[in-house]
Motif scaffolding. Structure first.
Motif, PDB file in Angstrom:
ATOM      1  N   GLU A 244       0.867  -1.186  -0.125  1.00 50.84           N
ATOM      2  CA  GLU A 244       0.133   0.102   0.058  1.00 50.84           C
ATOM      3  C   GLU A 244       1.029   1.200   0.131  1.00 50.84           C
ATOM      4  N   LYS A 245       1.997   1.232   0.650  1.00 52.63           N
ATOM      5  CA  LYS A 245       2.962   2.300   1.072  1.00 52.63           C
ATOM      6  C   LYS A 245       3.474   2.313  -0.629  1.00 52.63           C
ATOM      7  N   ILE A 246       3.825   1.670  -1.032  1.00 53.19           N
ATOM      8  CA  ILE A 246       4.480   1.790  -2.269  1.00 53.19           C
ATOM      9  C   ILE A 246       3.599   2.154  -3.511  1.00 53.19           C
ATOM     10  N   VAL A 247       2.365   1.686  -3.518  1.00 50.35           N
ATOM     11  CA  VAL A 247       1.375   2.318  -4.500  1.00 50.35           C
ATOM     12  C   VAL A 247       0.975   3.737  -4.080  1.00 50.35           C
ATOM     13  N   ARG A 248       0.871   3.948  -2.895  1.00 53.93           N
ATOM     14  CA  ARG A 248       0.229   5.282  -2.534  1.00 53.93           C
ATOM     15  C   ARG A 248       1.297   6.386  -2.676  1.00 53.93           C
ATOM     16  N   SER A 249       2.693   5.959  -2.566  1.00 51.32           N
ATOM     17  CA  SER A 249       3.834   6.677  -2.798  1.00 51.32           C
ATOM     18  C   SER A 249       4.137   6.955  -4.422  1.00 51.32           C
ATOM     19  N   TYR A 250       3.576   5.973  -5.281  1.00 55.92           N
ATOM     20  CA  TYR A 250       3.690   6.563  -6.626  1.00 55.92           C
ATOM     21  C   TYR A 250       2.657   7.326  -6.955  1.00 55.92           C
TER      22      TYR A 250
ATOM     23  N   ALA B 231      -1.956  -5.156  -8.503  1.00 54.44           N
ATOM     24  CA  ALA B 231      -1.185  -3.742  -8.361  1.00 54.44           C
ATOM     25  C   ALA B 231      -0.309  -3.085  -9.399  1.00 54.44           C
ATOM     26  N   ILE B 232       0.509  -4.273  -9.844  1.00 62.98           N
ATOM     27  CA  ILE B 232       1.615  -3.891 -10.842  1.00 62.98           C
ATOM     28  C   ILE B 232       0.722  -3.703 -12.113  1.00 62.98           C
ATOM     29  N   ARG B 233       0.108  -4.744 -12.158  1.00 63.52           N
ATOM     30  CA  ARG B 233      -0.716  -4.319 -13.878  1.00 63.52           C
ATOM     31  C   ARG B 233      -1.308  -2.957 -13.710  1.00 63.52           C
ATOM     32  N   VAL B 234      -2.080  -2.846 -12.602  1.00 62.83           N
ATOM     33  CA  VAL B 234      -2.896  -1.471 -12.652  1.00 62.83           C
ATOM     34  C   VAL B 234      -1.981  -0.197 -12.967  1.00 62.83           C
TER      35      VAL B 234
END
Lengths: 592, 260
Positions: free
Chosen positions: A517-523, A578-581
């Motif tokens: 979540e942190k990584i996605v939110r950070s992106y 998450a990677i795909r999206v």
């Protein structure tokens, strides 16, 4: 108006008329003997715009143009063309009117009438030329002897002109024999021969009962060209004034130099009646053969006639740079004046080891030998000898080539003790510098490398570097600075790019939903310039091109956060999703 | 198959070793000749001729073709006194490596020894004055080209980060100089500026106004060994040629040696 036009038309003519143009021709003499040359002057006054006349109308004379120049005649512009003429026959001859182009118009000189008298011949006045041989090789010395014998007293001759064709013949080089008379000798006499002065020998000869005065001179002829050469007769032309008979019956010979014979050709015998006498030798024929090429030494310089050469040098022990006197004696040649020493300074054997002055004294003949003095300066201490001096020659007797050569002379060269200019302590304290100057003479060295057997590249690597390296460096530069340039050009796109890069690099560290979540939110925060942990989906909803998929992921994150329940299988599928999206989102946002 | 390959490899190696030995022999003869030149000119000439035979064998029979080999042959011809064939070999070396400064130096020196004096024509003088940089050495032109090529690409690179005043002016100036130097280099490398097709190698030859001995001589004096020419036309045993000063004449083929 008509007057004005008339003045306008006449004005150039009036201006032109100020410089009256005249053409005139005159000769230096009106009456002369056959064989005497004279001068014809064609003069134009009033202009310098003159074209020389066509002289082919002058048939009875041999014509030679001497000079042509603009002059000032009585403060007027003028032009003189000067010719030397020689009559072809005797009698009353005419130089016809000559057409001279002046200012583009043809003007004519007047006719000139001349009297050409035939000179007298005298049985007792003879000219003979004797050659030592009638056949020779190119370069082989031939001795030519000129003898003038006269029953008439020689002192009674004036205005003498002798022609000796060998002196002007292109096919011969002419030398004086070593024993020719000198001008101060008792019986020597100066002769005007073919526009030069020759010292001859006066003598007497008795032919039967008749006493003859003789004049003799010798010349060595070196043939330069091969073939059958026909030599025109030598001639003698002079004015003769019969001498007054002295009461004591002695001849009035004046032997001191200069004599009666050293006269100007045109000198007239003033106040006395005189006769013109002429004598000539026979025509001569010489056959000159080419030198054979077989066995010709490489350094053969054209000497024909056997000779020997010897040399001595002093001192035998010398400092480097100090002079060594070399005495070279050429002996045994039939004509000692002929052999010449080769230029030692042009021989590798000498110029590599010795300093030799470019100007060297000519050889001098001493007792049938020719002596040459040369000064050499050894350049280095490793010079151990004065090399062999070679004089290649062709021997006409055996018809073979030979080489006269000295023996090598041993030489000990010690180091120089003298102070050179570069060692000297100069008063101004400056160091004398040796300014090196590149020598452009000579050829460069051979290549000893076996690479000579390889095929050569057509284009040098230097050129390839010059052409291709700068653009390659440019491409490298573009690659290296791609991100910096993107940041400058499009900061939003750059932010997204960096965010995605960061996302991808951090993915490997995502081990649970929280870290993912942190990584996605950070992106998302990096992409849209938001705070990573403090943004909601609602804030970004409108900016997303593919909101549903991301919303689902955010929902999953929210749900998992509150439920605190997780399984490895779910996390794995969530991570994949998450990677795909994010990949899809990144790709779509590039096009936004 | 292996045996055949082995035999082939050994044969080629033997041939190469043989050629290397021949080249070394030729070089040794050349060195011997140079030493003998200081004491015995006849012997020296003999050694030079032997060296020439060996170099020539490698070129004509073995098919080697390198600027070094032609330069060595040219040097040997020069020292043996044959200016014409020395020039032929220097020209061949230049064909393989245009702009080689050593060969150009040798060629210039040997040309100065040739008897026939052919002053530069007015057109050549004008062209040389206008395109003055073309007479610079190849290395010098390459350095200039490299420098301005670097400036050009550097300007293009810098322009991504910084606004350069008069950028277009600088870019076009650099491009222009690059084009001038590049064209000059291209002309030299392709040999377009060296229109010499052959050299007179006979000691003396009478140039004629037409293709036969029936025609009057083209010049008052004969032409001599070492005079270079370009071919304009050919009729049987005669060539219509242009000399370096622009004068034209007919020459019999047997007196000439061609560069290619």
């Amino acid at each position: 108006m008509n007057r004005l036009v008339l003045i306008f038309l006449l004005l150039p003519w009036a201006l032109f008329a100020q410089e009256e143009v005249k053409v005139h021709a005159e000769t230096s003499v009106k009456s002369f003997f056959l064989g005497e040359a004279f001068t014809l002057n064609v003069m134009v006054s009033g202009t310098e715009n003159v074209k020389a006349p066509q002289m082919n109308v002058v048939n009875d004379f041999v014509v030679k143009k001497v000079s042509e120049s603009a002059v000032s005649l009585n403060d007027k512009k003028g032009y003189i063309i000067r010719y030397k003429l020689l009559a072809k026959k005797d009698g009353n001859l005419v130089i016809p009117a000559l057409g001279v182009k002046v200012n583009g118009a043809l003007m004519e000189t007047g006719e000139i009438k001349l009297e050409v008298k035939k000179p007298l011949t005298h049985k007792g006045l003879q000219v003979k030329v004797h050659l030592s041989q009638s056949e020779a090789f190119v370069g082989e010395p031939i001795l030519a002897t000129f003898i003038l014998s006269s029953e008439l007293p020689l002192y009674a001759f004036n205005a003498v002109d002798i022609t000796y064709p060998f002196l002007t013949h292109y096919g011969f080089k002419v030398y004086d024999p070593h024993n020719s008379p000198k001008s101060g000798d008792k019986n020597s006499i100066g002769l005007p021969v073919s526009n030069t002065r020759i010292i001859a020998l006066r003598g007497n000869e008795k032919r039967g009962d008749v006493n003859l005065d003789t004049i003799t001179f010798k010349k060595i002829l070196i043939p330069r060209v091969s073939g059958e050469l026909i030599i025109k007769p030598a001639t003698f032309l002079a004015s003769y004034t019969p001498p007054e008979v002295k009461t004591n019956g002695k001849r009035n010979w004046q032997p001191q130099y200069p004599s009666h014979f050293n006269n100007n050709f045109f000198e007239e015998v003033e106040g006395k009646s005189y006769e013109k006498y002429f004598a000539s030798s026979n025509e001569l024929k010489l056959v000159i053969k080419d030198l054979p090429t077989k066995g010709k030494p490489v350094d053969f310089q054209g000497l024909v006639g056997k000779c020997e050469v010897s040399a001595t040098a002093e001192p035998a022990i010398v400092e480097a740079g100090a002079p060594v006197s070399l005495r070279i004696v050429v002996d045994g040649h039939e004509y000692p004046a002929i052999p010449e020493l080769p230029q030692l300074g042009q021989q590798l054997a000498f110029n590599r080891n010795f300093s030799i002055p470019s100007r060297q004294s000519p050889g001098r003949v001493e007792n049938k030998t020719k002596l040459f003095l040369r000064t050499l300066r050894p350049l280095r201490t490793d010079v151990s000898e004065i090399p062999v001096i070679r004089i290649p020659y062709f021997d006409p007797q055996t018809e073979t080539y030979g080489i006269a050569q000295t023996k090598a002379i041993a030489l000990t060269v010690t180091p120089a003790k003298t102070v050179t200019a570069f060692d000297a302590d100069l008063s101004d304290g400056k160091i004398l510098k040796n300014k090196l100057e590149k020598n452009k003479e000579g050829i460069h060295h051979n290549s000893l490398s076996l690479a000579a057997l390889k095929r050569q590249r057509l284009v040098s690597p230097l050129l390839l570097t010059a052409v291709f390296v700068p653009p390659l460096l440019y491409l490298l530069f573009l690659l290296i600075t791609a991100e910096s340039r993107l940041l400058l050009r499009d900061p939003v796109a750059a932010r997204r790019k960096f965010a995605y890069k960061k996302f991808k690099s951090r993915l490997s560290s995502a081990t649970d939903t929280e870290s993912l979540e942190k990584i996605v939110r950070s992106y998302i925060a990096d992409s849209f310039n938001l705070v990573s942990d403090a943004h909601t989906f609602a804030e970004i909803e409108n900016k997303l091109p593919e909101k549903e998929a991301l919303m689902k992921i955010y929902d999953v994150f929210d749900t998992r956060r509150f439920s605190k329940v997780s399984s490895t299988e779910d996390f794995s599928s969530l991570k994949k999703e998450a990677i795909r999206v994010i990949s899809s989102l990144n790709g779509r946002m590039k096009n936004v | 198959m292996f045996k055949f390959f082995l035999f082939f490899t050994l044969s080629v190696s033997a041939l190469l070793a043989d050629d290397s030995a021949r080249l070394e022999k030729a070089n040794t003869l050349f060195e011997k000749a140079s030493k003998a030149a200081l004491s015995d000119p006849d012997k020296s000439k003999k050694f030079y001729k032997e060296a020439i035979l060996n170099y020539q064998f490698l070129i004509d029979e073995q098919g080697y073709s390198s600027p070094e080999l032609f330069t060595n042959t040219g040097n040997a011809y020069f020292f043996s006194g044959d200016l014409g064939l020395a020039i032929v070999n220097y020209q061949k070396a230049l064909r393989l490596e245009p702009g080689n400064s050593d060969v150009l130096h040798n060629l210039k020196f040997v040309r100065a020894q040739v008897i026939d004096e052919l002053p530069e024509s007015m057109t050549e003088k004008v062209v040389r004055t206008i395109f003055f940089w073309h007479s610079w050495s190849l290395e010098c032109r390459i350095v200039f080209f490299a420098l301005f090529n670097l400036v050009l690409w550097s300007l293009l690179g810098l322009n991504h980060f910084k606004t350069i005043p008069r950028f277009t002016q600088y870019v076009f100036s650099s491009l222009f100089i690059c084009l001038l130097m590049g064209t000059s280099l291209g002309v030299t490398i392709s040999g377009w500026d060296n229109g010499v097709d052959g050299v007179i190698t006979e000691k003396e030859v009478i140039a004629r106004q037409g293709n036969g001995h029936i025609y009057e001589p083209a010049f008052m004096t004969p032409l001599h060994s070492g005079t270079e020419f370009s071919i304009l036309d050919s009729r049987e045993n005669w060539l219509y040629v242009e000399l370096l000063d622009g004068s034209k004449c007919w020459l019999p083929k047997q007196s000439l040696t061609f560069i290619d």
